[in-house]
Design an enzyme around this catalytic site. Structure first.
Site, PDB file in Angstrom:
ATOM      1  N   HIS A   1       4.397  -5.005   2.163  1.00  0.00           N
ATOM      2  CA  HIS A   1       2.939  -4.957   2.321  1.00  0.00           C
ATOM      3  C   HIS A   1       2.510  -6.027   3.342  1.00  0.00           C
ATOM      4  O   HIS A   1       3.100  -7.106   3.399  1.00  0.00           O
ATOM      5  CB  HIS A   1       2.262  -5.208   0.966  1.00  0.00           C
ATOM      6  CG  HIS A   1       0.806  -4.884   0.999  1.00  0.00           C
ATOM      7  ND1 HIS A   1      -0.128  -5.749   1.509  1.00  0.00           N
ATOM      8  CD2 HIS A   1       0.125  -3.770   0.619  1.00  0.00           C
ATOM      9  CE1 HIS A   1      -1.327  -5.187   1.428  1.00  0.00           C
ATOM     10  NE2 HIS A   1      -1.200  -3.980   0.893  1.00  0.00           N
TER      11      HIS A   1
ATOM     12  N   ASN B   1      -2.849   0.015  -5.823  1.00  0.00           N
ATOM     13  CA  ASN B   1      -2.295  -1.328  -5.648  1.00  0.00           C
ATOM     14  C   ASN B   1      -3.336  -2.332  -6.144  1.00  0.00           C
ATOM     15  O   ASN B   1      -4.311  -2.601  -5.453  1.00  0.00           O
ATOM     16  CB  ASN B   1      -1.979  -1.568  -4.158  1.00  0.00           C
ATOM     17  CG  ASN B   1      -1.453  -2.977  -3.914  1.00  0.00           C
ATOM     18  OD1 ASN B   1      -1.199  -3.738  -4.858  1.00  0.00           O
ATOM     19  ND2 ASN B   1      -1.291  -3.343  -2.649  1.00  0.00           N
TER      20      ASN B   1
ATOM     21  N   SER C   1      -8.362   0.754   2.828  1.00  0.00           N
ATOM     22  CA  SER C   1      -9.753   0.864   2.401  1.00  0.00           C
ATOM     23  C   SER C   1     -10.165   2.289   2.054  1.00  0.00           C
ATOM     24  O   SER C   1     -11.318   2.657   2.229  1.00  0.00           O
ATOM     25  CB  SER C   1     -10.664   0.323   3.496  1.00  0.00           C
ATOM     26  OG  SER C   1     -11.709  -0.388   2.886  1.00  0.00           O
TER      27      SER C   1
ATOM     28  N   LYS D   1      -3.016  -5.395  -6.435  1.00  0.00           N
ATOM     29  CA  LYS D   1      -2.846  -6.723  -5.822  1.00  0.00           C
ATOM     30  C   LYS D   1      -2.884  -7.795  -6.941  1.00  0.00           C
ATOM     31  O   LYS D   1      -2.418  -7.508  -8.038  1.00  0.00           O
ATOM     32  CB  LYS D   1      -3.890  -6.939  -4.734  1.00  0.00           C
ATOM     33  CG  LYS D   1      -3.864  -5.783  -3.702  1.00  0.00           C
ATOM     34  CD  LYS D   1      -4.633  -6.033  -2.459  1.00  0.00           C
ATOM     35  CE  LYS D   1      -4.496  -4.834  -1.528  1.00  0.00           C
ATOM     36  NZ  LYS D   1      -5.157  -5.024  -0.249  1.00  0.00           N
TER      37      LYS D   1
ATOM     38  N   GLU E   1      -0.473   1.666   6.573  1.00  0.00           N
ATOM     39  CA  GLU E   1      -1.635   0.829   6.281  1.00  0.00           C
ATOM     40  C   GLU E   1      -2.013   0.030   7.526  1.00  0.00           C
ATOM     41  O   GLU E   1      -1.439  -1.039   7.769  1.00  0.00           O
ATOM     42  CB  GLU E   1      -1.303  -0.155   5.152  1.00  0.00           C
ATOM     43  CG  GLU E   1      -1.019   0.498   3.832  1.00  0.00           C
ATOM     44  CD  GLU E   1      -1.427  -0.391   2.652  1.00  0.00           C
ATOM     45  OE1 GLU E   1      -1.827   0.166   1.642  1.00  0.00           O
ATOM     46  OE2 GLU E   1      -1.350  -1.634   2.768  1.00  0.00           O
TER      47      GLU E   1
END
Ligand code: 13P
Length: 254
Positions: A94, A9, A212, A11, A164
């Site tokens: 998300h 991802n 992470s 972002k 997540e």
């Protein structure tokens, strides 16, 4: 069973189209021998069409899609449009979009329209904090039930669930590391909710972990976290680190 999957991802990165091409090509060059692992990259919308031409191996995904096909929705991009420029996956729900005001009902509409357009949704769920009373399990249960309401058993295998925990995401202030034990416990819980809702078909839904994850702990999450793949953010912006994660996954006993 489907292949394991590593999804980057990006972002809102990188800043220029040239940098996007360099990063993408850096991954593409190093994964030509990957066979057992699906490699997906989700760049910002505007890079999709260009990146599509650079690799047949990397599958492209978007980071959001509006519900509906076409119409008077200024600033939105539909799932059908994304499919037409080469996207095959789409991240939905998300936590960074939920923080902008998106709720489970909005996400539910987006999931249905993504499926109608032929995109595979990557539904993100996860709690912001872990309270002592374990209320976070109820929160994840509600996210799953409300976001997947009305999705038929016949198509549910197209959906990926990404766990997540927001408290572990790299940009969360005072973040903490989640462990593969935290991940496995939640993966088991998610499987139970899915199996209550979708019976045997639930076994075909891949559950992945994001929060992470990097080249150092990817192996631990994949071996001990009870998941079928990973969704790195920051580590996917470094071609070497992302490729390493893909190779760790590829090397696992299946
Ligand atoms: P980081 O890997 O940067 O923590 O991001 C995780 C994430 O939000 C992926 O969708």
């Amino acid at each position: 069973m489907s292949k394991k999957v590593i999804i980057g991802n990006w972002k809102m990165n990188p800043f220029t189209s040239k940098e996007a091409e360099k990063l993408f090509s850096g991954v593409a060059e190093n994964i030509s021998d990957i066979k057992k692992t699906e490699v997906v990259i989700c760049p910002p919308f505007i890079y999709l069409e260009k990146l599509k031409k650079l690799s047949k191996k990397i599958i492209l995904g978007a980071q959001d899609a509006f519900s509906g096909d076409v119409g008077a929705f200024t600033g939105e991009v539909s799932a059908g449009m994304l499919y037409s420029v080469g996207a095959r996956y789409v991240i939905l729900g998300h936590s960074e979009r939920r923080a902008l005001g998106e709720n489970n009902s909005d996400i539910n509409k987006k999931i249905k329209s993504a499926l109608d357009a032929g995109l595979r949704p990557i539904l993100c769920v996860g709690e912001s904090v872990r309270d002592e009373n374990h209320g976070y399990f109820n929160l994840v249960k509600a996210q799953l039930e409300e976001c997947l309401a009305g999705v038929s058993k016949t198509i549910i295998s197209k959906v990926i669930i990404a766990y997540e925990p927001v408290w572990a995401i790299s940009t969360t202030p005072d973040r903490k590391d989640a462990t593969s034990d935290d991940c496995r416990e939640m993966a088991i819980f998610i499987k139970k909710i899915l199996s209550d809702k979708f019976s045997a078909e639930a076994g075909k839904i891949r559950i992945i972990y994001g929060g992470s994850v990097n080249e150092k702990d990817a192996g631990d999450f994949l071996k001990n976290g009870g998941v079928d793949g990973l969704l790195p953010g920051r580590a996917s912006l470094d071609a070497k680190k992302f490729t390493e994660i893909v190779k760790i996954c590829e090397a696992l006993e299946k």
